[in-house]
Write an enzyme that holds these catalytic residues in place. Structure first.
Site, PDB file in Angstrom:
ATOM      1  N   SER A 141      -4.425  -1.200 -14.766  1.00 15.50           N
ATOM      2  CA  SER A 141      -5.618  -1.810 -14.067  1.00 15.50           C
ATOM      3  C   SER A 141      -6.788  -0.760 -15.378  1.00 15.50           C
ATOM      4  CB  SER A 141      -6.286  -0.545 -13.263  1.00 15.50           C
ATOM      5  OG  SER A 141      -7.069  -0.698 -12.589  1.00 15.50           O
ATOM      6  N   TYR A 155      -3.687   7.182  -9.031  1.00 12.90           N
ATOM      7  CA  TYR A 155      -3.940   5.572  -9.557  1.00 12.90           C
ATOM      8  C   TYR A 155      -3.887   5.014 -10.938  1.00 12.90           C
ATOM      9  CZ  TYR A 155      -4.879   0.937  -9.271  1.00 12.90           C
ATOM     10  OH  TYR A 155      -5.169  -0.207  -9.903  1.00 12.90           O
TER      11      TYR A 155
HETATM   12  N1  LIG Z   1      -8.277  -5.192  -6.786  1.00 13.15           N
HETATM   13  C1  LIG Z   1      -8.320  -4.807  -7.356  1.00 13.15           C
HETATM   14  O1  LIG Z   1      -9.612  -4.746  -7.902  1.00 13.15           O
HETATM   15  C2  LIG Z   1      -7.449  -4.404  -8.574  1.00 13.15           C
HETATM   16  C3  LIG Z   1      -7.901  -3.758 -10.098  1.00 13.15           C
HETATM   17  C4  LIG Z   1      -7.705  -2.972 -10.479  1.00 13.15           C
HETATM   18  C5  LIG Z   1      -5.871  -4.048 -10.490  1.00 13.15           C
HETATM   19  N2  LIG Z   1      -5.598  -4.701  -9.787  1.00 13.15           N
HETATM   20  C6  LIG Z   1      -3.640  -4.251  -9.303  1.00 13.15           C
HETATM   21  O2  LIG Z   1      -3.602  -5.428  -8.768  1.00 13.15           O
HETATM   22  C7  LIG Z   1      -2.283  -5.421  -8.568  1.00 13.15           C
HETATM   23  C8  LIG Z   1      -2.615  -6.230  -7.454  1.00 13.15           C
HETATM   24  O3  LIG Z   1      -3.719  -6.316  -6.852  1.00 13.15           O
HETATM   25  P1  LIG Z   1      -4.165  -6.850  -4.996  1.00 13.15           P
HETATM   26  O4  LIG Z   1      -5.756  -6.294  -5.126  1.00 13.15           O
HETATM   27  O5  LIG Z   1      -4.033  -8.109  -5.356  1.00 13.15           O
HETATM   28  O6  LIG Z   1      -3.963  -5.842  -3.818  1.00 13.15           O
HETATM   29  P2  LIG Z   1      -2.876  -6.526  -2.568  1.00 13.15           P
HETATM   30  O7  LIG Z   1      -3.674  -7.749  -2.118  1.00 13.15           O
HETATM   31  O8  LIG Z   1      -2.693  -5.082  -2.591  1.00 13.15           O
HETATM   32  O9  LIG Z   1      -1.430  -6.968  -3.358  1.00 13.15           O
HETATM   33  C9  LIG Z   1      -0.543  -6.125  -3.316  1.00 13.15           C
HETATM   34  C10 LIG Z   1       0.614  -6.897  -3.842  1.00 13.15           C
HETATM   35  O10 LIG Z   1       1.334  -6.024  -3.726  1.00 13.15           O
HETATM   36  C11 LIG Z   1       2.201  -6.184  -2.888  1.00 13.15           C
HETATM   37  N3  LIG Z   1       3.773  -4.736  -3.103  1.00 13.15           N
HETATM   38  C12 LIG Z   1       3.262  -3.558  -2.551  1.00 13.15           C
HETATM   39  N4  LIG Z   1       4.320  -2.586  -2.582  1.00 13.15           N
HETATM   40  C13 LIG Z   1       5.405  -2.777  -2.871  1.00 13.15           C
HETATM   41  C14 LIG Z   1       7.125  -2.826  -3.203  1.00 13.15           C
HETATM   42  N5  LIG Z   1       7.198  -1.635  -3.013  1.00 13.15           N
HETATM   43  N6  LIG Z   1       7.733  -4.636  -3.513  1.00 13.15           N
HETATM   44  C15 LIG Z   1       6.967  -5.257  -3.485  1.00 13.15           C
HETATM   45  N7  LIG Z   1       6.003  -5.736  -3.583  1.00 13.15           N
HETATM   46  C16 LIG Z   1       4.714  -4.803  -3.336  1.00 13.15           C
HETATM   47  C17 LIG Z   1       2.067  -6.509  -1.691  1.00 13.15           C
HETATM   48  O11 LIG Z   1       2.350  -6.812  -0.498  1.00 13.15           O
HETATM   49  P3  LIG Z   1       4.000  -6.140   0.483  1.00 13.15           P
HETATM   50  O12 LIG Z   1       3.451  -4.895   1.042  1.00 13.15           O
HETATM   51  O13 LIG Z   1       3.902  -7.220   1.210  1.00 13.15           O
HETATM   52  O14 LIG Z   1       5.064  -5.748  -0.133  1.00 13.15           O
HETATM   53  C18 LIG Z   1       1.511  -7.520  -2.095  1.00 13.15           C
HETATM   54  O15 LIG Z   1       1.889  -8.636  -1.730  1.00 13.15           O
HETATM   55  C19 LIG Z   1      -2.294  -4.273  -8.168  1.00 13.15           C
HETATM   56  O16 LIG Z   1      -0.765  -3.857  -9.128  1.00 13.15           O
HETATM   57  C20 LIG Z   1      -3.475  -3.621  -8.378  1.00 13.15           C
HETATM   58  O17 LIG Z   1      -3.150  -2.304  -8.427  1.00 13.15           O
HETATM   59  C21 LIG Z   1      -5.953  -4.442  -8.462  1.00 13.15           C
END
Ligand SMILES: NC(=O)c1ccc[n+]([C@@H]2O[C@H](COP(=O)([O-])OP(=O)(O)OC[C@H]3O[C@@H](n4cnc5c(N)ncnc54)[C@H](OP(=O)(O)O)[C@@H]3O)[C@@H](O)[C@H]2O)c1
Length: 250
Positions: A141, A155
């Site tokens: 991130s 985080y």
């Molecule tokens: N969106 C942003 O603005 C942003 C910015 C910077 C970085 N990121 C990073 O990008 C990645 C994806 O984020 P996103 O925004 O797409 O969020 P999201 O839609 O909430 O996706 C997160 C995914 O991780 C899975 N997950 C959570 N805990 C888990 C576990 N213990 N084991 C296996 N799977 C797990 C969830 O599925 P289940 O709940 O079904 O397990 C979900 O599919 C993350 O690492 C986040 O920190 C996001």
């Protein structure tokens, strides 16, 4: 970029960035295994991939469980004989000032984001050794290693650790042909970039003034960076943390 004959794992592939990354690999002819804790969203990703003419499979696995990851990676090697690319994208966010963040929220973020990436890499490296190499892309991130935002300390710590771990592991395994890098998104078009109670319009207004480019990142913009970093076109990139954040950390 062509991922023909390549086997790709995307953790957290049932939603958001992970789903977009999985779809992009499939559109480029890869065979994609998506994992996460809940089956239904994973199967939905596979349906989307197959509806577009691609190949995908869904496997439930919690990245905080070494036993789950062993089952997941052994299953991939048994079924496909190899693992070429792993995208460690599973992640969670909880917010709170340092004096107020609940210890269980801190432990949850460190557990999924940091330990989850560590355990995933352990099993992925073993799987990649079977075919003599591969590429691992860990999703970090911009918050943590690159910018600081009050209320996101837990985080930030969990994601800065992902970058530190990835860069160290990159040096440990490049001689085995395993390239490890990080892609660090900024605010992207998923609920994770929204403040509690915020609507799309609220977020657009807030990010319009906070992000230099003036908008949230499209999921395709993150996915295309991941595909490039994982590809042979980035073959000399080792231990890098590629920030895709519209200028927030410039
Ligand atoms: N969106 C942003 O603005 C942003 C910015 C910077 C970085 N990121 C990073 O990008 C990645 C994806 O984020 P996103 O925004 O797409 O969020 P999201 O839609 O909430 O996706 C997160 C995914 O991780 C899975 N997950 C959570 N805990 C888990 C576990 N213990 N084991 C296996 N799977 C797990 C969830 O599925 P289940 O709940 O079904 O397990 C979900 O599919 C993350 O690492 C986040 O920190 C996001």
């Amino acid at each position: 970029m062509n991922y023909h004959d390549k086997i790709i794992l995307v953790t957290g592939g049932g939603s958001g960035i992970g789903r977009a990354v999985a779809q992009a690999f499939a559109e480029n002819d890869g065979t994609v295994v998506v994992s996460g804790r809940n089956r239904e969203p994973l199967e939905q990703t596979v349906k989307l991939i197959e509806a577009a003419g691609g190949r995908g499979a869904a496997v439930t696995a919690d990245v905080t469980s070494s036993a789950d990851l062993e089952r997941l990676l052994d299953g991939i090697v048994d079924r496909y004989g190899r693992l070429d690319v792993a995208v460690n994208n599973a992640g969670v966010l909880a917010t709170g000032l340092t004096s107020e963040l609940a210890e269980r929220q801190w432990a949850y973020m460190l557990g999924v984001n940091t330990t989850g990436t560590f355990l995933s890499m352990q099993h992925e490296i073993a799987a990649m050794r079977v075919s003599g190499g591969g590429a691992i892309v860990n999703i970090g991130s911009n918050i943590g290693a690159h910018t600081r935002i009050p209320g996101t300390g837990g985080y930030a710590a969990s994601k800065a650790a992902v970058t530190a771990l990835s860069r160290t592991a990159a040096l440990e395994y490049i001689h085995e042909g395993i390239r490890i890098n990080v892609v660090s998104p900024g605010a992207s078009d998923t609920p994770m970039s929204m403040l509690p109670g915020e609507t799309d319009a609220d977020r657009a207004a807030r990010l319009g003034s906070q992000v230099p480019i003036g908008r949230v990142g499209a999921l395709e913009e993150i996915a295309s960076a991941v595909l490039w970093v994982a590809s042979d076109e980035a073959s000399y990139m080792v231990g890098h943390d590629l920030v895709i954040d519209g200028g927030s950390s410039a």
